[in-house]
Scaffold this active site. Sequence first.
Site, PDB file in Angstrom:
ATOM      1  CB  SER A 188     -17.291 -43.629   2.364  1.00 43.85           C
ATOM      2  OG  SER A 188     -15.658 -43.915   2.406  1.00 43.85           O
TER       3      SER A 188
HETATM    4  N1  SAH Z   1     -12.753 -42.287   6.319  1.00 43.09           N
HETATM    5  C1  SAH Z   1     -12.622 -41.165   5.237  1.00 43.09           C
HETATM    6  C2  SAH Z   1     -12.580 -41.661   3.831  1.00 43.09           C
HETATM    7  C3  SAH Z   1     -11.364 -41.303   3.337  1.00 43.09           C
HETATM    8  S1  SAH Z   1     -10.497 -41.980   1.705  1.00 43.09           S
HETATM    9  C4  SAH Z   1     -13.745 -40.121   5.399  1.00 43.09           C
HETATM   10  O1  SAH Z   1     -14.642 -40.435   6.267  1.00 43.09           O
HETATM   11  O2  SAH Z   1     -13.673 -39.206   4.785  1.00 43.09           O
HETATM   12  C5  SAH Z   1      -9.207 -42.666   2.161  1.00 43.09           C
HETATM   13  C6  SAH Z   1      -7.999 -41.856   2.914  1.00 43.09           C
HETATM   14  O3  SAH Z   1      -7.092 -42.958   3.290  1.00 43.09           O
HETATM   15  C7  SAH Z   1      -7.807 -40.907   1.951  1.00 43.09           C
HETATM   16  O4  SAH Z   1      -7.749 -39.596   2.939  1.00 43.09           O
HETATM   17  C8  SAH Z   1      -6.154 -41.247   1.806  1.00 43.09           C
HETATM   18  O5  SAH Z   1      -5.072 -40.215   1.767  1.00 43.09           O
HETATM   19  C9  SAH Z   1      -6.006 -42.233   2.896  1.00 43.09           C
HETATM   20  N2  SAH Z   1      -4.722 -43.043   2.786  1.00 43.09           N
HETATM   21  C10 SAH Z   1      -4.412 -43.623   1.669  1.00 43.09           C
HETATM   22  N3  SAH Z   1      -3.433 -44.646   2.112  1.00 43.09           N
HETATM   23  C11 SAH Z   1      -3.101 -44.484   3.256  1.00 43.09           C
HETATM   24  C12 SAH Z   1      -2.129 -44.693   4.103  1.00 43.09           C
HETATM   25  N4  SAH Z   1      -1.415 -45.843   3.839  1.00 43.09           N
HETATM   26  N5  SAH Z   1      -2.201 -44.499   5.487  1.00 43.09           N
HETATM   27  C13 SAH Z   1      -2.941 -43.536   6.061  1.00 43.09           C
HETATM   28  N6  SAH Z   1      -4.004 -43.166   5.280  1.00 43.09           N
HETATM   29  C14 SAH Z   1      -4.123 -43.506   3.970  1.00 43.09           C
END
Ligand code: SAH
Length: 235
Positions: free
Chosen positions: A85
């Site tokens: 993000s």
């Molecule tokens: N908090 C992260 C941002 C990640 S983007 C950071 O600091 O980098 C969102 C993430 O959620 C992605 O890695 C994606 O693979 C994950 N995601 C999507 N659906 C999900 C689910 N149902 N359960 C767990 N993770 C999920």
Amino acid sequence: MLRSSPHLFGIAAMLAATGPMRAGDAFAPIREHMVREQMESRGIRNPEVLRVMRMTPRHEFVPETVRRMAYEDCALPIGYGATISQPYIVALMSELLIPEKGQRILEIGTGSGYQAAVLAQLTGRVYTIEIVPELAESARRTFARLGYANVIVRKGDGYHGWPEAAPFDRIIVTAAPPQVPQALVDQLAAGGRLVAPVGSGWGQDLIILEKKADGSLHRTVVAPVIFVPMRTGSR
Ligand code: SAH
């Protein structure tokens, strides 16, 4: 490393003139610039959040290919359709969560691990769930390498939460579900707060859900945001 980006080198050189650069952390002046321009100027006030944003090496959480952009004012691709993000959004969500020392925080969507690392410095323990096994594994290695010992990563589907470790004082969702998953509401402690982007379209609402002492829920819409959708089932 700084020379690979004329823009970042310019900022570093400018800020280095105002004070000595800390040995071993050439990115500290760039982070200082990020905190002032992207966070303080937009109203982030929690001193602990600002302190942690100044200290956390965001460049260590992004792939080599986008490292020179690590402190820019935008989200960056980290592979597998995921993004780290925008720094301001990480600071905003951290502030909205009102994290306190000694709490247990659940994060859905580990991604790069950056948000979890920020929260790990503001609370007791962070439990984080990632659906893409490669991302879960790489975040685990990053936490070990950088010494964030109070973050536990699980590979799995965040829709189910982490029942064995519940209840959580705080829950942060960093992929967008169409609605707040019921399992997460159930696993939120009384008096707890959940922060999540909610909506099924391309953009979502960033919301705060508070669970009062009597178990009743209070929802506040904070701002429009754009997150990757939360996936269902296996990847
Ligand atoms: N908090 C992260 C941002 C990640 S983007 C950071 O600091 O980098 C969102 C993430 O959620 C992605 O890695 C994606 O693979 C994950 N995601 C999507 N659906 C999900 C689910 N149902 N359960 C767990 N993770 C999920």
